[in-house]
Enzyme design. Structure first.
Site, PDB file in Angstrom:
ATOM      1  N   ASN A  37       0.891  -1.242   0.111  1.00 22.55           N
ATOM      2  CA  ASN A  37      -0.138   0.134  -0.065  1.00 22.55           C
ATOM      3  C   ASN A  37       0.847   1.138  -0.049  1.00 22.55           C
ATOM      4  O   ASN A  37       0.444   2.303   0.096  1.00 22.55           O
ATOM      5  CB  ASN A  37      -0.943  -0.064   1.246  1.00 22.55           C
ATOM      6  N   SER A 133      10.017 -10.938  14.516  1.00 23.66           N
ATOM      7  CA  SER A 133      11.012  -9.928  15.149  1.00 23.66           C
ATOM      8  C   SER A 133      11.506 -10.366  16.501  1.00 23.66           C
ATOM      9  O   SER A 133      10.808 -11.011  17.038  1.00 23.66           O
ATOM     10  CB  SER A 133      10.118  -8.632  15.347  1.00 23.66           C
ATOM     11  N   TYR A 157       4.047  -3.065  19.323  1.00 22.36           N
ATOM     12  CA  TYR A 157       4.669  -3.288  18.167  1.00 22.36           C
ATOM     13  C   TYR A 157       5.103  -4.762  18.173  1.00 22.36           C
ATOM     14  O   TYR A 157       4.700  -5.902  17.376  1.00 22.36           O
ATOM     15  CB  TYR A 157       5.948  -2.627  17.540  1.00 22.36           C
ATOM     16  N   LYS A 161       3.701  -8.847  16.723  1.00 22.55           N
ATOM     17  CA  LYS A 161       4.277  -9.623  16.086  1.00 22.55           C
ATOM     18  C   LYS A 161       4.194 -11.195  16.926  1.00 22.55           C
ATOM     19  O   LYS A 161       3.998 -12.265  16.379  1.00 22.55           O
ATOM     20  CB  LYS A 161       5.746  -9.562  16.018  1.00 22.55           C
TER      21      LYS A 161
END
Length: 350
Positions: A37, A133, A157, A161
């Site tokens: 995007n 991550s 964040y 994950k």
């Protein structure tokens, strides 16, 4: 299976890690479709990938402007093309922003990924390499980080994950036909050796190397070093920096394993070098590679930053046959080549 017969969907493929991985996939003989995007990427990067692989191979690359949060964009793509596997990079990745704007992270990372998995399931595409991550380890009590450590992310964040890893495990538990590899990256840096591809974050960089790079080319006045009183060899935090081309090769290795082994299940691998480098050591290596002096401002620690985090890479070496080839000298050399050729990233100077 012969890779020339396989078509891979790469979500977020116009981004930093995505573009470098797409180069390696196409060079290895795969066909690739990108959906992105362009939230933190530009289409120019995809044109650079085409230039790098040449006119013949670039026939094996399609770009689709689309958003995985919009299930219709995914439906359109899967109804037109039969994908053999998906590499899922698409997502937001700034720790600080995630603390301030958690809903943005839930929307992009969680809802977008759930849409993707639903559509994959509907079209019987059940091979996935997921971009996870090292943040899933939180602040590990011991180092190096081993894949079977307790997982305890410490920011929104990292939690997205971690939740997406758990969702992947649940999907496989419900349907053993899924083959899923979770790749836990440490700190990707560097750039393609040609200097034509690299990291070009929008706004003020969140990560060390793009920040150093912008200081070196005069876009930022100085580097803020957060934390200079850590119990480390020079007082700065220690991380496991990995060259983005090593990371890209790790994805190709994971993909090959998905096609070869039918008893994968849902399995996680660390992708790092296994070596810890301090922030100040990285600055010194960049100064040496670039011949530029990097002015620094020593700042207090940031809340939530761990003292030292680096990977155990034994499992990836043994099971994927993958090992990082490049050290911090090559990381800094290639980062500087990208920076000096593209001081304003993919844009002409604003």
């Amino acid at each position: 299976m012969d890779s020339s017969k396989q078509t891979i969907l790469v979500t977020g493929g116009a981004g930093f890690i995505g573009t470098h991985t797409v180069v390696q996939l196409i060079t290895a003989g795969f066909r690739v479709s990108i959906i992105d995007n362009l939230d933190n990427a530009v289409e120019v990067a995809v044109h650079r990938v085409r230039e790098l692989v040449g006119p013949q191979l670039s026939k094996n690359l399609d770009f689709h402007l689309g958003d995985i949060r919009n299930i219709d964009d995914l439906e359109k793509l899967f109804s037109q093309t039969k994908f053999d596997a998906v590499i899922h990079f698409a997502g937001l990745k700034a720790v600080g922003e995630s603390v301030l704007k958690p809903f943005r992270y839930f929307d992009n990372n969680l809802i977008g990924s759930i849409n993707l998995y639903k559509v994959m399931d509907k079209y019987n595409c059940k091979k996935l390499v997921f971009s996870s991550s090292a943040t899933v380890y939180g602040q590990p009590e011991t180092i190096p980080c081993v894949e079977d450590f307790e997982l305890k992310a410490v920011n929104p964040y990292g939690r997205t994950k971690l939740f997406l890893e758990e969702i992947a495990r649940d999907i496989h538990a419900a349907d053993a036909k899924w083959r899923i590899i979770l790749l836990r990256y440490f700190n990707p840096v560097g750039a393609h050796e040609s200097g034509t591809l690299g990291e070009d974050p929008k706004g003020i960089p969140n990560n060390l190397m793009p920040y150093i790079q912008q200081v070196a080319v005069g876009r930022m006045p100085e580097l803020n070093v957060y934390g200079h009183d850590y119990p480390t060899r020079d007082g700065s935090a220690i991380r496991d920096y990995i060259h983005v081309m090593d990371l890209a090769d790790g994805h190709v290795a994971a993909l090959r394993k998905l096609f070869k082994a039918d008893d994968i299940g849902c399995v996680a691998y660390n992708l790092g070098t296994g070596c810890g480098t301090s922030v100040l050591e990285m600055v010194a290596a960049f100064e040496k590679a670039s011949g530029q002096k990097i002015p620094m401002k020593l700042c207090p620690r940031r809340p939530g930053d761990a003292t030292a985090v680096y990977a155990s890479t034994t499992k990836a070496e043994k099971e994927l046959g993958w090992k990082a080839k490049y050290g911090i000298e090559e990381m800094c050399r290639d980062q500087w080549k990208w920076a000096s050729q593209n001081p304003w990233g993919y844009q002409a100077r604003p």
